[in-house]
Design an enzyme around this catalytic site. Structure first.
Site, mmCIF file in Angstrom:
data_model
loop_
_atom_site.group_PDB
_atom_site.id
_atom_site.type_symbol
_atom_site.label_atom_id
_atom_site.label_comp_id
_atom_site.label_asym_id
_atom_site.label_seq_id
_atom_site.Cartn_x
_atom_site.Cartn_y
_atom_site.Cartn_z
ATOM 1 N N SER A 1 1.845 -0.797 5.608
ATOM 2 C CA SER A 1 1.963 -0.039 4.619
ATOM 3 C C SER A 1 3.971 -0.056 4.495
ATOM 4 O O SER A 1 4.840 -0.510 5.631
ATOM 5 C CB SER A 1 2.174 1.515 5.417
ATOM 6 O OG SER A 1 2.227 2.483 4.282
ATOM 7 N N TYR B 1 2.881 8.328 11.026
ATOM 8 C CA TYR B 1 1.652 8.118 10.189
ATOM 9 C C TYR B 1 2.935 6.829 9.795
ATOM 10 O O TYR B 1 2.832 5.570 10.911
ATOM 11 C CB TYR B 1 1.066 8.290 8.492
ATOM 12 C CG TYR B 1 0.797 7.470 7.496
ATOM 13 C CD1 TYR B 1 -0.602 6.756 7.817
ATOM 14 C CD2 TYR B 1 2.007 6.821 7.252
ATOM 15 C CE1 TYR B 1 -1.004 6.150 7.096
ATOM 16 C CE2 TYR B 1 1.476 5.375 6.092
ATOM 17 C CZ TYR B 1 0.165 5.361 6.455
ATOM 18 O OH TYR B 1 -0.748 4.470 4.913
#
Length: 255
Positions: free
Chosen positions: A146, A159
Site C-alpha cells: 500500500s 494498517y
C-alpha cells in the site's frame, strides 16, 4: 509449458483484477479466498471464461501450518507454480485515534498483511528451490502492499505498520531470492476504488480532484491488475526488489 499463478484474496477487488489480467497473459490461475463461497466460485467462473485452467483454492492465509498442503493441492490441479501474488489483506477494525487502537485490530492487520504473506512466500520459494525450473518460464513473487507502507494515515496506524512490514519483507525476499533467479516486487496502490475503500471513496475522489494525486481521479482495480500482470510476466526484465507506486503520483515530493 504454461505459467501458473496463485493470487491470494482474489474473489474480488484488486486480487480478482490481477487474476483476470494474468489469465489474459495465458497463466493458469488459482483463485483464493478464506472459504469456499459464492464469491470465490464466481471469480473462478470469470477466469474460466478467459479460456485458461483455473482452480478454486479456498484457504485462510493466516493458517501457516496449512500453507504447504494448500500449495500442493494447487500444483496437483494446475501443475508447478511459477508465480505468487500476495494480495490478501484486511483493514482496521475501526478508524480512529491511534491512542484508541486495540490489540485485536493490531494483531489482525499484522497477521494477515505481513505475517501470512511472509510465510506463504517462504513456502512458495521452498517449493521452487526444491525442483528444476524451466529456463523459459519467469518465476516471481508480487506483493500488494500500500501507499501506506510509506505515508502515514494516523486513523489506521496499525494498517500502516502492517504494510510497512510487508514492504520490508518484499525487500528481504528480493535479496534472498535474486541469486535463484526469482524476482520479487512490491506494488503499492494508492487511492483505488475497492470494497475496502468504499466507505471513504467519495472523500478520496474529492481529494484526488483537488490535487492529492497528479492524475485527478482515483484508480481502478483493473489498473493495478495490469501492473501486476506486467511484472509477473517479466516485462520489466533485469529488475527485482522494486516498489511500484500505483498511486498516480500521490507520493511524489513536490512544492
Amino acid at each position: 509449458m504454461r505459467p501458473v499463478a496463485l493470487v491470494t484474496g482474489s474473489s474480488r477487488g484488486i486480487g480478482l483484477a490481477a487474476a483476470e489480467a494474468l489469465a489474459r497473459e495465458g497463466f493458469a490461475i488459482a483463485v483464493n479466498g478464506p472459504v469456499a463461497d459464492a464469491d470465490l466460485s464466481a471469480a473462478a467462473a470469470r477466469i474460466a471464461d478467459l479460456g485458461v485452467p483455473v482452480v478454486e483454492a479456498p484457504f485462510d492465509v493466516t493458517d501457516i501450518a496449512g500453507h504447504d498442503a494448500a500449495l500442493a493441492r494447487i500444483e496437483a490441479a494446475l501443475g508447478p507454480l511459477t508465480t505468487l501474488v500476495n494480495n490478501a489483506g484486511v483493514g482496521v477494525l475501526s478508524r480512529g485515534d491511534l491512542l484508541d487502537v486495540t490489540e485485536a485490530s493490531w494483531d489482525r492487520c499484522l497477521s494477515v498483511n505481513s505475517k501470512a504473506m511472509f510465510f506463504l512466500s517462504q513456502g512458495f520459494a521452498r517449493r521452487l528451490l526444491a525442483r528444476d525450473r524451466p529456463g523459459d518460464l519467469f518465476h516471481s513473487i508480487v506483493n500488494v502492499t500500500s501507499a501506506n507502507a510509506v505515508a502515514v494515515a494516523v486513523q489506521r496506524s496499525e494498517y500502516c505498520a502492517s504494510k510497512a512490514a510487508a514492504a520490508m519483507v518484499s525487500k528481504a525476499l528480493a535479496v534472498r531470492l535474486g541469486p535463484e533467479n526469482i524476482a520479487v516486487y512490491d506494488v503499492q496502490p494508492g487511492l483505488i476504488a475497492t470494497e475496502m475503500t468504499a466507505p471513504v471513496i467519495d472523500s478520496y475522489r474529492t481529494r484526488a480532484a483537488a490535487g492529492l494525486t497528479l492524475f485527478p481521479r482515483v484508480g481502478e482495480p483493473a489498473e493495478v491488475g495490469a501492473i501486476i500482470a506486467a511484472l509477473a510476466s517479466g516485462r520489466l526484465p533485469y529488475t527485482t526488489g522494486q516498489a511500484i507506486s500505483a498511486d498516480a503520483g500521490m507520493l511524489l515530493p513536490r512544492f
